[in-house]
Design a protein around this motif. Structure first.
Motif, PDB file in Angstrom:
ATOM      1  N   GLY A 171      -5.108   4.760   2.027  1.00 52.85           N
ATOM      2  CA  GLY A 171      -3.647   4.842   2.372  1.00 52.85           C
ATOM      3  C   GLY A 171      -3.063   5.196   3.793  1.00 52.85           C
ATOM      4  N   HIS A 172      -3.939   5.136   5.052  1.00 51.33           N
ATOM      5  CA  HIS A 172      -3.760   5.187   6.172  1.00 51.33           C
ATOM      6  C   HIS A 172      -4.957   4.456   6.791  1.00 51.33           C
ATOM      7  N   GLU A 217      -7.578   1.464   4.958  1.00 47.73           N
ATOM      8  CA  GLU A 217      -6.390   1.556   4.630  1.00 47.73           C
ATOM      9  C   GLU A 217      -5.896   1.564   3.326  1.00 47.73           C
ATOM     10  N   ARG A 239       2.336   2.159  -3.388  1.00 45.30           N
ATOM     11  CA  ARG A 239       1.571   2.826  -4.254  1.00 45.30           C
ATOM     12  C   ARG A 239       0.368   3.797  -3.872  1.00 45.30           C
ATOM     13  N   ARG A 240       0.995   4.319  -2.388  1.00 46.10           N
ATOM     14  CA  ARG A 240       0.173   5.246  -1.647  1.00 46.10           C
ATOM     15  C   ARG A 240      -1.665   4.953  -1.353  1.00 46.10           C
ATOM     16  N   LEU A 241      -2.218   4.438  -2.403  1.00 45.71           N
ATOM     17  CA  LEU A 241      -3.413   3.831  -2.099  1.00 45.71           C
ATOM     18  C   LEU A 241      -3.920   2.990  -3.238  1.00 45.71           C
ATOM     19  N   ILE A 278       0.887  -1.182   0.050  1.00 45.92           N
ATOM     20  CA  ILE A 278       0.074  -0.211   0.164  1.00 45.92           C
ATOM     21  C   ILE A 278       0.820   1.226   0.089  1.00 45.92           C
ATOM     22  N   ARG A 279       1.905   1.074   0.874  1.00 49.33           N
ATOM     23  CA  ARG A 279       2.725   2.347   0.795  1.00 49.33           C
ATOM     24  C   ARG A 279       3.493   2.589  -0.358  1.00 49.33           C
TER      25      ARG A 279
END
Length: 415
Positions: A205-206, A201, A105-107, A102-103
């Protein structure tokens, strides 16, 4: 087994790079010495680090993994021990964990998140049928092998019938069910909350309730305030810095997630709070839409002056003239309100020609102007791509009957 120490030795395996570590264990990549040099992951647990509770957890983990076999659960191939350590020989997953994925690709796009969720649901259904609860679901405990998701790390897993209730705190705070965070009894359904947090997430992205303490997490969970997404925070940041086109794009992307939330929310207070947020973002998107349109007219006029000067300087280069004419045609179509695929194709054709010419252009005033023109055209092409993507996403979402969705479509359609 601290950082920098050589990995322990096993008779049948060569332990190499360190893949990760936790409170009680370090995981290494390893190769089987014989046969086909099979690649595995070896989880090394120091006996000295284990107290009674953690030893029971480890034994339960081994027992569970020895009895389950599923395409979306990491396979335990064997386990061994010596005087210092216990070794779990696991299936190796080359794609790392979902958190890192995920990190990087940001999301994640919705279709990717959907596929991963289906695979995770398949694994959890399999476990549920055997009265097994994982109780530590988080992206770090979900591994990837190719495009396949594998549920891993059963260190907190328990045999739990649907009616069983527990009160022992297990798992990671950001992904814990409210019952755990609030120190109440919980049952096998605690895993479902964690799945929801993981899905959030993946899409944003979080995690939704990033906090510094249990008390802060509990307060956020109990609150009726809508969750501010990273997209909204980025939109506000771009808005404040004067990058109105980027801010508008980010507001529109965030609205694509908020509008369905209004539709599906069942709690009246939460529904109204989200609706107010959506109206606030729509109002700002409308303001930005006017600002972007105004800025576009100014930038078009400035770019035309530069393009005309370039044409004057390029009379001896028919190919450069042709590329600039394509750019002029693309800009003209966009000024007329055509921000569809045909205009984007013209921009891309002109860029293809002009980039080739730039590569052969000697240092000088014409090269400088050509470089600036290409940067401007690339920005316009990227902007059109975003607009087209937003419209396609809205069409796929099929939200035509929702008045709020109509407002979003209106606000996010920039001429």
């Amino acid at each position: 087994m601290a950082a920098g120490f050589a990995p322990p030795k096993l008779a049948e395996f060569i332990l190499t790079e360190r893949l990760g570590s936790g409170t009680y264990a370090v995981v290494y990549k390893a190769y089987r010495k014989k046969d086909n040099r099979e690649v595995v992951a070896v989880k090394v647990v120091s006996k000295k680090s284990l107290n009674k509770a953690s030893m029971e957890n480890l034994l339960t983990e081994i027992e569970i993994l020895k009895t389950v076999k599923h395409p979306h659960i990491v396979q335990l191939k064997d386990f061994q021990w010596d005087s210092e350590n216990i070794y779990l020989i696991m299936e190796f997953c080359s794609g790392g964990d979902l958190s890192r994925f995920i990190r990087s690709r940001r999301l994640l796009p919705e279709h990717v998140a959907r596929r991963f969720l289906q695979q995770l649901a398949s694994a959890l259904k399999f476990l549920n049928e055997r009265n097994i609860s994982h109780l530590d679901l988080k992206p770090q405990n979900i591994l990837l092998s190719g495009g396949t998701l594998k549920l891993a790390d059963f260190g907190f897993a328990q045999y739990m019938s649907p009616w069983d209730e527990r009160h022992v705190l297990r798992g990671s705070p950001l992904y814990m069910a409210p019952e755990m965070v609030c120190n109440r009894q919980y049952d096998a359904r605690a895993d479902l909350w964690s799945v929801g947090v993981i899905l959030y997430e993946a899409l944003f992205g979080h995690p939704p309730f990033a906090s510094r303490s249990y008390a802060e997490i509990e307060e956020k969970i109990r609150s009726n305030r809508p969750i501010e997404t990273m997209l909204v925070m980025e939109a506000v940041s771009k808005d404040q810095s004067g990058d109105y086109a980027a801010a508008l794009s980010l507001y529109c992307q965030s609205l694509e997630h908020f509008v369905p939330a209004v539709h599906y929310e069942t709690d009246a207070q939460r529904k109204e709070a989200i609706r107010k947020k959506v109206k606030q973002y729509i109002s700002r998107a409308e303001d930005l839409k006017a600002l972007v349109a105004s800025n576009n007219k100014i930038s078009f006029a400035q770019a035309k002056t530069t393009r005309d000067l370039l044409k004057e300087m390029s009379r001896g280069s028919p190919r450069l003239i042709a590329g600039l004419e394509l750019a002029s045609a693309a800009v003209a179509k966009e000024e007329e309100g055509d921000d569809g695929h045909d205009t984007l194709d013209l921009y891309q054709q002109s860029l293809g020609e002009l980039l080739l010419m730039l590569a052969a252009e000697p240092v000088g005033r014409r090269r400088e102007l050509l470089h600036g023109e290409i940067k401007c055209l690339m920005a316009r092409a990227e902007y059109l791509k975003e607009q087209l993507k937003m419209r396609e996403t809205q069409a796929e979402a099929s939200m035509d009957r929702d008045p709020l969705s109509e407002s979003v479509k209106s606000s996010c359609c920039v001429q």
